[in-house]
Design an enzyme around this catalytic site. Sequence first.
Site, PDB file in Angstrom:
ATOM      1  CG  ASP A  11      -4.028  -1.398   2.950  1.00 60.02           C
ATOM      2  OD1 ASP A  11      -2.840  -1.654   2.654  1.00 60.02           O
ATOM      3  OD2 ASP A  11      -4.962  -2.221   2.843  1.00 60.02           O
ATOM      4  CG  ASP A  13      -3.156  -4.959  -2.530  1.00 61.71           C
ATOM      5  OD1 ASP A  13      -3.588  -4.519  -3.611  1.00 61.71           O
ATOM      6  OD2 ASP A  13      -1.958  -5.199  -2.331  1.00 61.71           O
TER       7      ASP A  13
HETATM    8 MG   LIG Z   1      -4.687  -4.371   2.855  1.00 57.83          MG
END
Ligand SMILES: [Mg+2]
Length: 186
Positions: A11, A13
């Site tokens: 992932d 952010d």
């Molecule tokens: Mg995230």
Amino acid sequence: MNELRPAVFLDRDGTLNVERDLVRAPADLELISTAGSALRQLARAGFLLIVVTNQSARARGILSASELEDVHERLKELLEAEGVELTDILHCPHHPTEGEPPLRVECECRKPAPGMLLHAAAAHQVDLSRSWIIGDAARDIEAGQRAGVRTVLVLTGKGESEQERCSPDLISADIAAAAHELLACS
Ligand SMILES: [Mg+2]
Ligand SMILES: [Zn+2]
């Protein structure tokens, strides 16, 4: 040459870079300090590194395709400076209910759907059974589970508050701990 390789899906952010409301410009992208060394370690162990990120700001009309491209160029640069090469960065620009078509669509790539992982696996000859996802949200964990990879929730970003919404294989303090702990059980 067609041998399958394991990957770590990442992932973006809250996992690789510090969570912000909107990462719109390259200057908004601040790597979590231990991300570079963590990814170096995973690459050295033979894992492909593939970023999979929901970017519904595209559908909502507050982030342009070229802004997103610039942010991802910056991400690659920052990691290259730390000796890390990403295999790929995939993003989902869609949202099921906000914005306008064609980006307003019920797609198969927005996590928790597994589309980005499955697409990248086919494109890069990934062995999903030996692969992992690291993320800070329940939807990352669910996407990983639906793709058949093992899962690590990190407690950076939104991780603390997402803990009760998912059942990952591992829970790690941050990306560095995640790398260390998944290598120990790979
Ligand atoms: Mg995230
Ligand atoms: Zn999508």
